[in-house]
Enzyme design. Structure first.
Site, PDB file in Angstrom:
ATOM      1  N   SER A  18     -12.037 -56.957   5.981  1.00 61.19           N
ATOM      2  CA  SER A  18     -12.588 -55.723   6.545  1.00 61.19           C
ATOM      3  C   SER A  18     -11.791 -54.462   6.235  1.00 61.19           C
ATOM      4  O   SER A  18     -12.253 -53.357   6.526  1.00 61.19           O
ATOM      5  CB  SER A  18     -12.749 -55.856   8.061  1.00 61.19           C
ATOM      6  OG  SER A  18     -13.931 -56.553   8.374  1.00 61.19           O
ATOM      7  N   LYS A  23     -13.419 -51.483   4.525  1.00 63.75           N
ATOM      8  CA  LYS A  23     -14.116 -50.374   5.187  1.00 63.75           C
ATOM      9  C   LYS A  23     -13.383 -49.043   5.036  1.00 63.75           C
ATOM     10  O   LYS A  23     -14.003 -47.979   5.151  1.00 63.75           O
ATOM     11  CB  LYS A  23     -14.343 -50.703   6.664  1.00 63.75           C
ATOM     12  CG  LYS A  23     -15.309 -51.865   6.887  1.00 63.75           C
ATOM     13  CD  LYS A  23     -15.515 -52.141   8.364  1.00 63.75           C
ATOM     14  CE  LYS A  23     -16.523 -53.258   8.608  1.00 63.75           C
ATOM     15  NZ  LYS A  23     -15.996 -54.597   8.248  1.00 63.75           N
ATOM     16  N   SER A  26     -15.291 -52.090  13.461  1.00 66.28           N
ATOM     17  CA  SER A  26     -15.405 -52.923  12.261  1.00 66.28           C
ATOM     18  C   SER A  26     -16.853 -53.376  12.099  1.00 66.28           C
ATOM     19  O   SER A  26     -17.142 -54.562  11.899  1.00 66.28           O
ATOM     20  CB  SER A  26     -14.464 -54.136  12.324  1.00 66.28           C
ATOM     21  OG  SER A  26     -14.234 -54.646  11.028  1.00 66.28           O
TER      22      SER A  26
END
Length: 474
Positions: A110, A113, A306
């Protein structure tokens, strides 16, 4: 909401060393008059109180030898596996202070991102809002709902994302535009996106376990099918949710109910082209439009929660801004292009999606620290919006329950970072202020960690950042 957001972003910019005299640009991004009623009233707005201590631009710079002495043994912790790649950089100067496999592409999870956030802010701008439109169909009473890629669109005031655009507002516009003509049918146009709705590199359980979804140009509430339950779960820290198998048709059926037309006739189609002299209600003419939260807020939500679905939608916004197909492949190509435009080492970036769910993504730690330094050094102030949602150690987001133990306690409140986790993959990248007040960007990525050692790996990562916070590293 806009006034609060402006204050938050000003604080964030100050915290990363960007001097902001007044929030005028922020107000413009949010669609406000920078002068506004305050100027007319002649009452100056009080300066916001500091939440986190600002970095000291005159603080002594850590030395590479000092940083190496503090963290070199920590990055070799067995809990992190046998491939741990690290980069530490001074934000103000851009000087590299530590590197271990720093230029090697690593599975980022993640942490991806951060790249999505920076590239969409650069490509679209912080004030861009994503439209959802309704246009007249080919026959009288037919309404075509055209998805523009807003993943936060709500059905009504009870939506998942506070302040999101709403279908009930759009339905009211449609009824007014049609006048005496009653709506008879809803057609869904989600043709803005191309390609598969799931990325081939996703683990098989991602779409079914609620952390991913079918990525379509039209959806409501991030494709959640049970919003009340999702809100309850979210309050308890669980970000997984039941998702609609066909989000665009689910949104179309919700819109049909609002218009009072049969839901069983909702189908996919394409909006007719509007003629140059189309009258109101003529095929293709616009019957209404609602717009998403500004990009600065969407990026904030994506990073703080997230949110994988928002991430994939924002990646496609980069594609659209660069005239690429709004698909996984097109988004990846566009983000690579924008990263290169920003002066980042795009050859150290290989993406398959915008969320980090794909195991085929590769990002180098040095690209991440360069990206964070660029967003925080004041040369591109619009990029500093990525810091607004960045979790704070022992306080918010995915770091709320971390940095409490003795080994990492020094990082509490002074580490701000995005985390990433897949089975065997652990990553963290963000900012840390040293004991002397120097602001550093750091990234630690490991993609060969023991599959059953998630908690141990997190503790090892936290100890690295906390050590940087506690040291002068000189």
């Amino acid at each position: 909401m806009p006034a609060v957001l402006a204050t938050v972003l000003v604080l964030v910019l100050a915290a990363v060393g960007v001097v902001v005299v007044r929030p005028g640009p922020v107000a413009q991004w949010l669609g406000e008059d920078p002068a506004g009623d305050r100027a007319a009233a002649g009452t100056p707005e009080a300066a916001p109180a500091a939440v986190l201590a600002a970095a000291d631009p005159n603080a002594p710079l850590p030395t590479p030898a000092g940083v190496r002495a503090e963290i070199d043994s920590l990055v070799r912790a067995a809990a992190l596996g046998d491939r741990v790649n690290v980069s530490v950089t001074d934000v103000a100067t851009g000087e590299s202070l530590y590197g271990r496999g720093a230029d090697d592409g690593t599975v980022p999870a993640s942490v991806t991102k951060l790249v999505t956030g920076v590239t969409v802010l650069a490509a679209r701008g912080p004030g861009h809002r994503i439209p959802t439109r309704a246009v007249a169909g080919a026959t009288p009473g037919e309404v075509v709902l055209v998805g523009g890629g807003d993943p936060t669109l709500a059905v009504d005031r009870n939506g998942f994302y506070p302040g999101a655009a709403r279908l009930d507002d759009l339905a009211a516009q449609v009824k007014q535009a049609l006048g005496g003509t009653s709506p008879t049918k809803v057609v869904v146009d989600s043709s803005l996106y191309a390609g598969p709705v799931h990325e081939p590199g996703w683990d098989e359980d991602i779409p079914t376990h609620g952390y991913g979804a079918s990525i379509t140009a039209l959806m409501t509430d991030g494709a959640r099918s049970d919003v009340p339950q999702a809100k309850k779960d979210h309050d308890n820290g669980d970000h997984a949710a039941e998702r609609a198998a066909q989000p665009d048709l689910a949104a179309g059926r919700a819109f049909a109910r609002l218009l009072g037309v049969p839901t069983d006739s909702v189908k996919r189609g394409k909006a007719p082209a509007a003629g140059a002299d189309a009258t109101a209600g003529a095929p293709g003419s616009e019957l209404g439009v609602v717009r998403s939260l500004p990009m600065v807020r969407l990026v904030d939500i994506m990073i703080s929660d997230s949110d994988n679905i928002i991430a994939e939608a924002l990646a496609r916004q980069v594609a659209l801004a660069r005239d690429q197909p709004a698909s996984f492949v097109g988004a990846a190509k566009a983000m690579d292009e924008v990263a290169g435009e920003l002066g980042l080492p795009a050859d150290e970036l290989s993406l398959a999606d915008g969320s980090g769910l794909s195991r085929t993504n590769r990002i180098s730690p040095s690209l991440l620290t360069d990206l964070i330094a660029l967003a925080g050094n004041g040369t591109r102030p619009e990029l500093a919006a990525i810091f607004g949602g960045l979790p704070v150690a022992a306080w918010s987001g995915t770091l709320a329950d971390r940095y409490a133990g003795a080994a990492a306690k020094a990082g509490a409140g002074v580490v701000r970072a995005k985390t990433g986790t897949l089975t065997g993959v652990h990553a963290i990248a963000g900012l840390v202020t040293t004991a002397d007040g120097r602001l550093l960007s750091f990234a630690v990525l490991t993609d060969r960690a023991p599959a059953d050692g998630q908690e141990s790996a997190r503790v090892a990562l936290d100890r690295i950042a906390a050590t940087l916070a506690a040291c002068g590293c000189r």
